[in-house]
Design a protein around this motif. Sequence first.
Motif, PDB file in Angstrom:
ATOM      1  N   GLY A  52      12.598   2.712 -40.324  1.00 17.96           N
ATOM      2  CA  GLY A  52      12.855   2.118 -39.016  1.00 17.96           C
ATOM      3  C   GLY A  52      14.180   1.386 -38.886  1.00 17.96           C
ATOM      4  N   ARG A  53      15.084   1.611 -39.804  1.00 18.29           N
ATOM      5  CA  ARG A  53      16.388   0.941 -39.780  1.00 18.29           C
ATOM      6  C   ARG A  53      17.461   1.966 -39.409  1.00 18.29           C
ATOM      7  N   TYR A  54      18.150   1.694 -38.284  1.00 15.83           N
ATOM      8  CA  TYR A  54      19.181   2.599 -37.781  1.00 15.83           C
ATOM      9  C   TYR A  54      20.460   1.822 -37.510  1.00 15.83           C
ATOM     10  N   LEU A  55      21.587   2.388 -37.936  1.00 16.49           N
ATOM     11  CA  LEU A  55      22.885   1.735 -37.751  1.00 16.49           C
ATOM     12  C   LEU A  55      23.783   2.579 -36.860  1.00 16.49           C
ATOM     13  N   LEU A  56      24.307   1.939 -35.787  1.00 15.85           N
ATOM     14  CA  LEU A  56      25.308   2.570 -34.944  1.00 15.85           C
ATOM     15  C   LEU A  56      26.677   2.136 -35.448  1.00 15.85           C
ATOM     16  N   THR A  57      27.617   3.060 -35.501  1.00 14.38           N
ATOM     17  CA  THR A  57      28.987   2.733 -35.875  1.00 14.38           C
ATOM     18  C   THR A  57      29.887   3.001 -34.677  1.00 14.38           C
ATOM     19  N   LEU A  58      30.747   2.039 -34.372  1.00 13.78           N
ATOM     20  CA  LEU A  58      31.686   2.173 -33.259  1.00 13.78           C
ATOM     21  C   LEU A  58      33.093   2.410 -33.790  1.00 13.78           C
ATOM     22  N   SER A  59      34.000   2.761 -32.890  1.00 11.75           N
ATOM     23  CA  SER A  59      35.344   3.172 -33.284  1.00 11.75           C
ATOM     24  C   SER A  59      36.188   2.057 -33.894  1.00 11.75           C
ATOM     25  N   ASP A  60      35.790   0.803 -33.707  1.00 16.21           N
ATOM     26  CA  ASP A  60      36.517  -0.300 -34.355  1.00 16.21           C
ATOM     27  C   ASP A  60      35.992  -0.574 -35.763  1.00 16.21           C
ATOM     28  N   GLY A  61      35.043   0.257 -36.216  1.00 17.76           N
ATOM     29  CA  GLY A  61      34.471   0.102 -37.548  1.00 17.76           C
ATOM     30  C   GLY A  61      33.268  -0.812 -37.601  1.00 17.76           C
ATOM     31  N   SER A  62      32.955  -1.473 -36.483  1.00 16.82           N
ATOM     32  CA  SER A  62      31.792  -2.381 -36.468  1.00 16.82           C
ATOM     33  C   SER A  62      30.506  -1.574 -36.530  1.00 16.82           C
ATOM     34  N   GLN A  63      29.471  -2.194 -37.109  1.00 18.09           N
ATOM     35  CA  GLN A  63      28.161  -1.552 -37.228  1.00 18.09           C
ATOM     36  C   GLN A  63      27.109  -2.437 -36.572  1.00 18.09           C
ATOM     37  N   TRP A  64      26.157  -1.779 -35.919  1.00 13.54           N
ATOM     38  CA  TRP A  64      25.144  -2.465 -35.118  1.00 13.54           C
ATOM     39  C   TRP A  64      23.766  -1.963 -35.505  1.00 13.54           C
ATOM     40  N   LEU A  65      22.884  -2.891 -35.844  1.00  9.60           N
ATOM     41  CA  LEU A  65      21.516  -2.554 -36.234  1.00  9.60           C
ATOM     42  C   LEU A  65      20.667  -2.403 -34.983  1.00  9.60           C
ATOM     43  N   LEU A  66      20.075  -1.235 -34.818  1.00 13.28           N
ATOM     44  CA  LEU A  66      19.228  -0.958 -33.664  1.00 13.28           C
ATOM     45  C   LEU A  66      17.988  -1.838 -33.711  1.00 13.28           C
ATOM     46  N   ARG A  67      17.720  -2.551 -32.601  1.00 11.23           N
ATOM     47  CA  ARG A  67      16.561  -3.435 -32.529  1.00 11.23           C
ATOM     48  C   ARG A  67      15.778  -3.121 -31.267  1.00 11.23           C
ATOM     49  N   ASP A  68      14.539  -2.783 -31.411  1.00 14.74           N
ATOM     50  CA  ASP A  68      13.676  -2.568 -30.250  1.00 14.74           C
ATOM     51  C   ASP A  68      12.264  -2.394 -30.750  1.00 14.74           C
ATOM     52  N   ARG A  69      11.326  -2.365 -29.808  1.00 12.56           N
ATOM     53  CA  ARG A  69       9.931  -2.180 -30.205  1.00 12.56           C
ATOM     54  C   ARG A  69       9.693  -0.781 -30.744  1.00 12.56           C
ATOM     55  N   ASN A  70      10.459   0.193 -30.252  1.00 14.72           N
ATOM     56  CA  ASN A  70      10.308   1.583 -30.678  1.00 14.72           C
ATOM     57  C   ASN A  70      11.644   2.136 -31.172  1.00 14.72           C
ATOM     58  N   PRO A  71      12.140   1.655 -32.316  1.00 15.76           N
ATOM     59  CA  PRO A  71      13.464   2.097 -32.774  1.00 15.76           C
ATOM     60  C   PRO A  71      13.548   3.599 -33.034  1.00 15.76           C
ATOM     61  N   ASP A  72      12.433   4.213 -33.452  1.00 11.69           N
ATOM     62  CA  ASP A  72      12.454   5.656 -33.710  1.00 11.69           C
ATOM     63  C   ASP A  72      12.746   6.434 -32.425  1.00 11.69           C
ATOM     64  N   GLU A  73      12.125   6.011 -31.310  1.00 11.50           N
ATOM     65  CA  GLU A  73      12.346   6.679 -30.021  1.00 11.50           C
ATOM     66  C   GLU A  73      13.778   6.471 -29.542  1.00 11.50           C
TER      67      GLU A  73
END
Length: 199
Positions: A52-73
Amino acid sequence: MKKKPLVFLFFLVVSLFFSLKVFSEEIDMKISFPGEPEIAVHFETIAHQGKGRYLLTLSDGSQWLLRDRNPDEIFVQIESEWQTGDEIRIAARKEKERPGKYILKNVRNSRVCLTDLEVFWADSSRVNFLEKVDEHGYALCTRGGLQWAMGLWGSFTARGWTAGDRIIINKSRYSSEEDYLLINVDKRTNVWASLITWR
């Protein structure tokens, strides 16, 4: 004597209305500057990190941990609907019923997701470092000689920032061409700032 039950019923209905409003917290951010800004950040990838851990990467190199009740969806939605190069706007939020200190919004398709900022960078060569900050917090300079001005409230936050801090620059929801959200990754604070020098 009949007024008491009516008053009680009124307060009960009002309480239910507000509790439903709280429990159906709408997650969105209004974009007031429709064009691509001078400084823009784009979506690159989303990766599954396990359980259930997902990381978004943006063009500035920053990474963002997906947070929600249904991260898989949300992961499936992002993987299928977001494209590399989509402009992303970021807004800070107060966590209420749903987790996530930031909203990321895809400008092209208006989809949003709740995230927390990761302290590790996907590519440290793309970090915007804070080069200088005025001792009173009214002005600062980031990589490339970009100079920024803060208002009174922002200065209270920025005066605690120091050279070498990592800064995320994003257009966010601001309508004026020169206004941006600056997020200090190391201090975990953010300010609204105006760009006073252009590339």
